[in-house]
Design an enzyme around this catalytic site. Sequence first.
Site, short mmCIF file in Angstrom:
data_model
loop_
_atom_site.label_atom_id
_atom_site.label_comp_id
_atom_site.label_asym_id
_atom_site.label_seq_id
_atom_site.Cartn_x
_atom_site.Cartn_y
_atom_site.Cartn_z
N HIS A 93 0.87 -1.18 0.00
CA HIS A 93 0.00 0.00 0.00
C HIS A 93 0.91 1.23 0.00
CE1 HIS A 93 -2.79 2.95 1.84
NE2 HIS A 93 -3.77 2.15 1.48
N ASP A 128 3.08 -4.56 7.94
CA ASP A 128 1.86 -3.77 7.81
C ASP A 128 0.69 -4.74 7.97
OD1 ASP A 128 -0.40 -2.47 6.96
OD2 ASP A 128 0.47 -1.72 5.09
N GLN A 180 -4.55 -5.13 6.91
CA GLN A 180 -5.57 -6.02 6.34
C GLN A 180 -5.56 -7.41 6.97
OE1 GLN A 180 -7.93 -5.10 4.36
NE2 GLN A 180 -7.17 -3.13 3.63
N LYS A 210 -10.67 -0.60 10.30
CA LYS A 210 -10.95 -1.76 9.44
C LYS A 210 -11.40 -2.97 10.26
CE LYS A 210 -7.38 -0.23 6.22
NZ LYS A 210 -8.05 0.20 5.00
N CYS A 221 -4.82 2.48 -3.74
CA CYS A 221 -3.61 2.99 -3.07
C CYS A 221 -2.46 1.99 -3.18
CB CYS A 221 -3.86 3.33 -1.61
SG CYS A 221 -4.97 4.71 -1.40
#
Length: 410
Positions: free
Chosen positions: A126, A203, A206, A229, A367
């Site tokens: 991202h 990261d 997600q 999220k 993104c």
Amino acid sequence: MSGAGPDWARVRADFPALRQQVRGKPLVYLDNAATSQKPQCVIDAVRQYYELHNANIHRGVHWLSEQATIAYEGVRKKVARFIGAPDPRECVFVRGATEGINLVAQTFGRTRIGKGDEIVLSALEHHSNIVPWQILCEEKGATIRVIPMNDAGELRMDEYAKLLSPKTKLVAVTHVSNALGTVTPIREIARMAKTAGATVLVDGAQAVPHQPVNVKDIGADFYIFSGHKMCAPTGIGVAWAPLALWNSLPPWQGGGDMISSVSFEKSTWAEVPAKFEAGTPNIEGVVGLGAAIDYLSAIGMDRIAAREKDLLAAFEAAILRVPGARIVGTARDKAGVASFVLEGIHPHDIGTIADREGVAIRTGHHCAQPVMTRLGLPATARASVAFYNTPEEAPLLEAALRKVTEVFRA
Ligand code: PMP
């Protein structure tokens, strides 16, 4: 929840936003990778905080301030348990994954990365896990190297091995791709980086909302994610690192709460995590994050992962029944995201016409422009699921996509 597993219809009923009609049709919300909907208990927790406990934290001796501080620090313990962090102080509250990565770039990056050093990213990243490193590299004279991916959207581990060298100071890779849904072999990525002497940032924006995550088990040095999220409010996230690593880093933003003492000659810093939480934090966001963690934990992250796997299969099958449809991103290990194209139709047109049918999907580069460039696509349409979606929504997506093809192929 009973041993038999959750009643998913009742779970869905916890989300007021999902009860609406949009454009005269029942809302089919398939933009969960962008942000999740919020259950009533999270909305109530935030409201209750303002109704009963609103005060600034840490500094007040009065009762309300104590209550707000207890609530805020209590959530830090919940977060630690939720991600398997040994010590709650290791969990720094930030605005979201983007701010968490920038925090690491401006503390670890600015002190440990110099001229000639290399930062290894992956082709799946991202923009939030690319741009902070580019800004740093420009300032320091360091270089970014990129782990390539294959056509399915899987990282080339053989190429990754070749990139690692004594120059590699940091490996910063996503756990799950927001554009393609690829689950990366993050343990192996971390293990190889550590063997090469590099620090590892993951990261997890997600990943944490969709599967059980244990930061110790992964072997990362930094693990970053956003609350919004995972059913929590916007404007709150977490940056995790072992206490010794945080302790070894300088502060980033200066201001209230992050100091031990201040004089015009010299200031000294508070202990971690306060050292990295300058200014009045997002207390309502933290309270909401705590309620979201309780909610997700009561369902069970393993059950959520299993449910979403089934849902993804149902939605991908529905997409593939539409003439001219192709799934973009076919990694063996995928989570929650079905990116797709319809031959000859621009993704923005797909999104606009689907919206008229009440179906909310995302279109664009998500993104993650380098992913699109690698695949030779300007954009994709993306349906991303959460546990509160239903298999019955898959045919509704299919019908909306058929409408799209009828409009364009008439
Ligand atoms: N990384 C990934 C993989 C993401 O999907 C996102 C959000 N789309 C981010 C980072 C940035 O998160 P936020 O916008 O919450 O800061």
